[in-house]
Write a protein that holds these residues in place. Structure first.
Motif, PDB file in Angstrom:
ATOM      1  N   ASN A   1     -19.875   2.028   0.827  1.00  0.00           N
ATOM      2  CA  ASN A   1     -20.991   2.760   1.430  1.00  0.00           C
ATOM      3  C   ASN A   1     -21.635   3.689   0.399  1.00  0.00           C
ATOM      4  OD1 ASN A   1     -19.350   4.958   1.143  1.00  0.00           O
ATOM      5  ND2 ASN A   1     -19.135   5.368   3.329  1.00  0.00           N
ATOM      6  N   ALA A   2     -22.496   4.555   0.878  1.00  0.00           N
ATOM      7  CA  ALA A   2     -23.325   5.356  -0.025  1.00  0.00           C
ATOM      8  C   ALA A   2     -22.484   6.157  -1.027  1.00  0.00           C
ATOM      9  CB  ALA A   2     -24.201   6.293   0.797  1.00  0.00           C
ATOM     10  N   THR A   3     -21.305   6.587  -0.602  1.00  0.00           N
ATOM     11  CA  THR A   3     -20.487   7.392  -1.515  1.00  0.00           C
ATOM     12  C   THR A   3     -19.465   6.524  -2.236  1.00  0.00           C
ATOM     13  OG1 THR A   3     -19.003   7.835   0.320  1.00  0.00           O
ATOM     14  CG2 THR A   3     -20.719   9.461  -0.115  1.00  0.00           C
ATOM     15  N   ARG A   4     -19.766   5.236  -2.402  1.00  0.00           N
ATOM     16  CA  ARG A   4     -18.880   4.318  -3.112  1.00  0.00           C
ATOM     17  C   ARG A   4     -17.508   4.239  -2.437  1.00  0.00           C
ATOM     18  NH1 ARG A   4     -21.677   0.946  -5.598  1.00  0.00           N
ATOM     19  NH2 ARG A   4     -20.007   0.396  -7.004  1.00  0.00           N
ATOM     20  N   GLU A   5     -17.479   4.522  -1.139  1.00  0.00           N
ATOM     21  CA  GLU A   5     -16.213   4.439  -0.433  1.00  0.00           C
ATOM     22  C   GLU A   5     -16.085   3.048   0.152  1.00  0.00           C
ATOM     23  OE1 GLU A   5     -15.247   8.297   1.796  1.00  0.00           O
ATOM     24  OE2 GLU A   5     -14.959   6.682   3.245  1.00  0.00           O
ATOM     25  N   ALA A   6     -14.939   2.435  -0.052  1.00  0.00           N
ATOM     26  CA  ALA A   6     -14.780   1.060   0.399  1.00  0.00           C
ATOM     27  C   ALA A   6     -14.271   1.024   1.825  1.00  0.00           C
ATOM     28  CB  ALA A   6     -13.799   0.329  -0.513  1.00  0.00           C
ATOM     29  N   ASN A   7     -14.559  -0.090   2.511  1.00  0.00           N
ATOM     30  CA  ASN A   7     -14.017  -0.252   3.849  1.00  0.00           C
ATOM     31  C   ASN A   7     -12.739  -1.078   3.804  1.00  0.00           C
ATOM     32  OD1 ASN A   7     -15.077  -2.759   3.259  1.00  0.00           O
ATOM     33  ND2 ASN A   7     -15.767  -3.141   5.348  1.00  0.00           N
ATOM     34  N   PHE A   8     -12.190  -1.264   2.613  1.00  0.00           N
ATOM     35  CA  PHE A   8     -10.966  -2.038   2.504  1.00  0.00           C
ATOM     36  C   PHE A   8     -10.045  -1.366   1.501  1.00  0.00           C
ATOM     37  CE2 PHE A   8     -11.828  -3.744  -1.664  1.00  0.00           C
ATOM     38  CZ  PHE A   8     -13.207  -3.651  -1.761  1.00  0.00           C
ATOM     39  N   LEU A   9      -8.762  -1.662   1.618  1.00  0.00           N
ATOM     40  CA  LEU A   9      -7.784  -1.095   0.680  1.00  0.00           C
ATOM     41  C   LEU A   9      -6.836  -2.200   0.253  1.00  0.00           C
ATOM     42  CD1 LEU A   9      -6.501   1.408  -0.676  1.00  0.00           C
ATOM     43  CD2 LEU A   9      -5.046   1.599   1.317  1.00  0.00           C
ATOM     44  N   VAL A  10      -6.717  -2.392  -1.046  1.00  0.00           N
ATOM     45  CA  VAL A  10      -5.774  -3.386  -1.540  1.00  0.00           C
ATOM     46  C   VAL A  10      -4.428  -2.698  -1.705  1.00  0.00           C
ATOM     47  CG1 VAL A  10      -5.263  -5.011  -3.350  1.00  0.00           C
ATOM     48  CG2 VAL A  10      -7.633  -4.541  -2.743  1.00  0.00           C
ATOM     49  N   VAL A  11      -3.450  -3.157  -0.946  1.00  0.00           N
ATOM     50  CA  VAL A  11      -2.130  -2.532  -0.984  1.00  0.00           C
ATOM     51  C   VAL A  11      -1.255  -3.340  -1.942  1.00  0.00           C
ATOM     52  CG1 VAL A  11      -0.108  -1.951   0.358  1.00  0.00           C
ATOM     53  CG2 VAL A  11      -2.369  -1.643   1.337  1.00  0.00           C
ATOM     54  N   LYS A  12      -0.954  -2.758  -3.104  1.00  0.00           N
ATOM     55  CA  LYS A  12      -0.083  -3.437  -4.047  1.00  0.00           C
ATOM     56  C   LYS A  12       1.356  -2.999  -3.774  1.00  0.00           C
ATOM     57  CE  LYS A  12      -3.407  -3.917  -7.810  1.00  0.00           C
ATOM     58  NZ  LYS A  12      -4.512  -3.177  -7.290  1.00  0.00           N
ATOM     59  N   PRO A  13       2.321  -3.703  -4.349  1.00  0.00           N
ATOM     60  CA  PRO A  13       3.716  -3.330  -4.084  1.00  0.00           C
ATOM     61  C   PRO A  13       4.024  -1.898  -4.492  1.00  0.00           C
ATOM     62  CG  PRO A  13       3.604  -5.486  -5.135  1.00  0.00           C
ATOM     63  CD  PRO A  13       2.207  -4.964  -5.111  1.00  0.00           C
ATOM     64  N   ASP A  14       3.219  -1.349  -5.431  1.00  0.00           N
ATOM     65  CA  ASP A  14       3.529   0.011  -5.864  1.00  0.00           C
ATOM     66  C   ASP A  14       2.663   1.055  -5.171  1.00  0.00           C
ATOM     67  OD1 ASP A  14       1.638  -0.196  -8.995  1.00  0.00           O
ATOM     68  OD2 ASP A  14       1.162  -0.734  -6.931  1.00  0.00           O
ATOM     69  N   THR A  15       1.912   0.661  -4.157  1.00  0.00           N
ATOM     70  CA  THR A  15       1.072   1.642  -3.454  1.00  0.00           C
ATOM     71  C   THR A  15       1.921   2.546  -2.585  1.00  0.00           C
ATOM     72  OG1 THR A  15      -0.539  -0.126  -3.301  1.00  0.00           O
ATOM     73  CG2 THR A  15      -1.029   1.867  -2.079  1.00  0.00           C
ATOM     74  N   VAL A  16       1.605   3.857  -2.658  1.00  0.00           N
ATOM     75  CA  VAL A  16       2.354   4.826  -1.861  1.00  0.00           C
ATOM     76  C   VAL A  16       1.946   4.712  -0.395  1.00  0.00           C
ATOM     77  CG1 VAL A  16       2.891   7.257  -1.634  1.00  0.00           C
ATOM     78  CG2 VAL A  16       2.233   6.343  -3.861  1.00  0.00           C
ATOM     79  N   ILE A  17       2.935   4.845   0.476  1.00  0.00           N
ATOM     80  CA  ILE A  17       2.624   4.736   1.909  1.00  0.00           C
ATOM     81  C   ILE A  17       1.664   5.843   2.333  1.00  0.00           C
ATOM     82  CG2 ILE A  17       3.595   4.916   4.220  1.00  0.00           C
ATOM     83  CD1 ILE A  17       4.114   2.299   3.005  1.00  0.00           C
ATOM     84  N   GLY A  18       1.810   7.016   1.717  1.00  0.00           N
ATOM     85  CA  GLY A  18       0.912   8.122   2.054  1.00  0.00           C
ATOM     86  C   GLY A  18      -0.544   7.753   1.868  1.00  0.00           C
ATOM     87  N   GLU A  19      -0.803   7.035   0.765  1.00  0.00           N
ATOM     88  CA  GLU A  19      -2.190   6.624   0.505  1.00  0.00           C
ATOM     89  C   GLU A  19      -2.685   5.695   1.608  1.00  0.00           C
ATOM     90  OE1 GLU A  19      -2.599   5.022  -3.398  1.00  0.00           O
ATOM     91  OE2 GLU A  19      -4.550   4.167  -2.896  1.00  0.00           O
ATOM     92  N   VAL A  20      -1.812   4.768   1.999  1.00  0.00           N
ATOM     93  CA  VAL A  20      -2.175   3.837   3.083  1.00  0.00           C
ATOM     94  C   VAL A  20      -2.478   4.615   4.358  1.00  0.00           C
ATOM     95  CG1 VAL A  20      -1.397   1.893   4.456  1.00  0.00           C
ATOM     96  CG2 VAL A  20      -0.731   2.047   2.074  1.00  0.00           C
ATOM     97  N   GLU A  21      -1.596   5.588   4.667  1.00  0.00           N
ATOM     98  CA  GLU A  21      -1.783   6.369   5.888  1.00  0.00           C
ATOM     99  C   GLU A  21      -3.121   7.092   5.883  1.00  0.00           C
ATOM    100  OE1 GLU A  21       1.371   9.099   6.316  1.00  0.00           O
ATOM    101  OE2 GLU A  21       2.897   7.567   6.669  1.00  0.00           O
ATOM    102  N   THR A  22      -3.407   7.778   4.744  1.00  0.00           N
ATOM    103  CA  THR A  22      -4.672   8.535   4.677  1.00  0.00           C
ATOM    104  C   THR A  22      -5.856   7.608   4.858  1.00  0.00           C
ATOM    105  OG1 THR A  22      -3.535   9.433   2.747  1.00  0.00           O
ATOM    106  CG2 THR A  22      -5.547  10.548   3.457  1.00  0.00           C
ATOM    107  N   PHE A  23      -5.802   6.474   4.135  1.00  0.00           N
ATOM    108  CA  PHE A  23      -6.931   5.554   4.227  1.00  0.00           C
ATOM    109  C   PHE A  23      -7.118   5.033   5.640  1.00  0.00           C
ATOM    110  CE2 PHE A  23     -10.084   2.961   2.411  1.00  0.00           C
ATOM    111  CZ  PHE A  23     -10.059   1.749   3.072  1.00  0.00           C
ATOM    112  N   LEU A  24      -5.981   4.669   6.267  1.00  0.00           N
ATOM    113  CA  LEU A  24      -6.064   4.130   7.620  1.00  0.00           C
ATOM    114  C   LEU A  24      -6.644   5.166   8.573  1.00  0.00           C
ATOM    115  CD1 LEU A  24      -5.530   1.757   9.436  1.00  0.00           C
ATOM    116  CD2 LEU A  24      -3.221   2.567   9.787  1.00  0.00           C
ATOM    117  N   LYS A  25      -6.146   6.412   8.439  1.00  0.00           N
ATOM    118  CA  LYS A  25      -6.653   7.455   9.338  1.00  0.00           C
ATOM    119  C   LYS A  25      -8.151   7.635   9.136  1.00  0.00           C
ATOM    120  CE  LYS A  25      -2.655  10.409   9.983  1.00  0.00           C
ATOM    121  NZ  LYS A  25      -1.982  11.377   9.165  1.00  0.00           N
TER     122      LYS A  25
END
Lengths: 123, 248
Positions: free
Chosen positions: A33-57
């Motif tokens: 979107n306008a602020t270069r924010e994506a509507n998707f998140l690529v979750v790699k094996p080393d992605t922190v769960i916290g990041e996933v949680e924030t993005f999902l929320k």
């Protein structure tokens, strides 16, 4: 129903592993979107769960997202957010991934219906 | 009958009529709500069945997607980085459509394509056909997923609506209607008792009057008897007794 805006199209959000994201982005649902924010998140094996949680929320709070797709194995890690989300919109859809085939027993939605229906009834 | 709670009213015939009307209203409301709950539950079960069906199909569709993705990766190399970097404008979005079932607003999603395909040129280098095939499979999967999401939303909305409606049905059935029935029973009881009291009072008055009448009658009898005994009671002209003949 609170967050519905008619006559405007809504995006599909996506939280998935690399293959899932590639496949669906090819299908044409990815957007920045306008602020270069994506509507998707690529979750790699080393992605922190916290990041996933924030993005999902953040995804669930956005008003322009109608559906959110999430791989089931990731969903299991953020189960508490999914269970806490009781609005009908955006709709949270759990999809299988390449390594983890679909497991009906863990699906949030079907758990809600467990009391009324057993899957074997329909076989 | 001290059972259950009732509305505190002054027991009168007018209030009784009023309460009876309100009871009828509550009963009608109860049956209407029950019908609504039944209609919603029916739709709910149908939706759930469709969801379970679709989820099983989805499992297969996703497998197909991953398979064609693997094919594309085999033919065109690792395209994931290119794809992810080039995400800019979504081609496929969702639109809401509203539906009304038994007074409940349901939303449905429908796929809506706009704009051009960002990935038209992907895979031009090599394996373009597999990439296109993967695109198509993915789009089919997306369509199915949108349908599934619609069903899911309907499911959740109906769930809430059914809970609320059932709460109201039970409230009317177990609280409101018994309250009215108790009130009506109480009023009827009070009115009956009042009638009984009136009746008793009337009876008592009648009895008293009877006693007075008896007394009067007795007194008149005494009086007449005493009068009859004396001879110089003047003869009555209207007497039809035999008159002795006058002899000269």
């Amino acid at each position: 129903m609170t967050k519905v805006t008619m006559a405007k199209s809504h995006l599909m959000g996506l939280v998935g592993d690399e293959d899932t994201c590639t496949a669906f982005l090819l299908g044409g649902i990815g957007e920045l979107n306008a602020t270069r924010e994506a509507n998707f998140l690529v979750v790699k094996p080393d992605t922190v769960i916290g990041e996933v949680e924030t993005f999902l929320k953040r995804l669930l709070a956005r008003k322009d997202i109608g559906i959110v797709l999430i791989n089931q194995h990731i969903a299991n890690d953020v189960r508490h957010i999914i269970e806490a989300h009781t609005d009908p919109i955006p709709a949270l859809l759990e999809i299988p991934s390449k390594e983890h085939p679909y497991d009906a027993a863990k699906d949030s939605i079907l758990k809600r219906a467990k009391g009324m229906f057993s899957i074997d009834d329909l076989r | 009958m001290g059972s259950g709670d009732k509305i505190n009213v002054f027991p009168s015939r007018m209030i009784l009529g009023l309460m009876k009307t309100r009871l009828k209203g509550a009963q009608k409301g109860h049956s209407l709500l029950k019908k609504k709950s039944d209609a919603l539950t029916l739709k709910f079960r149908a939706t759930l069945r469709k969801i379970i069906e679709n989820k099983t199909i989805m499992g297969d569709v996703m497998k197909a997607v991953y398979f064609s993705l693997a094919e594309a990766a085999y033919a065109a190399g690792d395209i994931s980085q290119t794809v992810i970097q080039n995400a800019d404008k979504a081609q496929n979005k969702v639109k809401f459509t509203k539906d009304n079932v038994a007074g409940v607003q349901l939303t449905n999603f429908s796929m809506h394509s706009e704009g051009s395909d960002v990935y038209q040129l992907t895979g031009l280098g090599k394996g373009g056909q597999t990439v296109t095939r993967c695109k198509e499979t993915a789009q089919k999967a997306i369509k199915l997923l949108i349908e599934l999401a619609s069903l899911q939303t309907t499911f959740i909305t109906l769930d809430e609506a059914i809970k609320i409606t059932n709460r109201r049905v039970n409230g009317i059935e177990y609280v409101i209607i018994p309250r009215f029935e108790n009130t009506i029973a109480y009023i009827v009881e009070e009115l009956d008792e009042r009638d009984r009291e009136e009746f008793y009072r009337l009876k008592k008055v009648q009895d008293k009057k009877k006693i007075i009448r008896e007394k009067q009658k007795k007194f008149m009898e005494e009086y007449n008897k005493r009068q009859e005994v004396s001879d110089d009671a003047p003869k009555n002209l209207l007497d039809t007794e035999h008159d002795p003949d006058i002899m000269f």
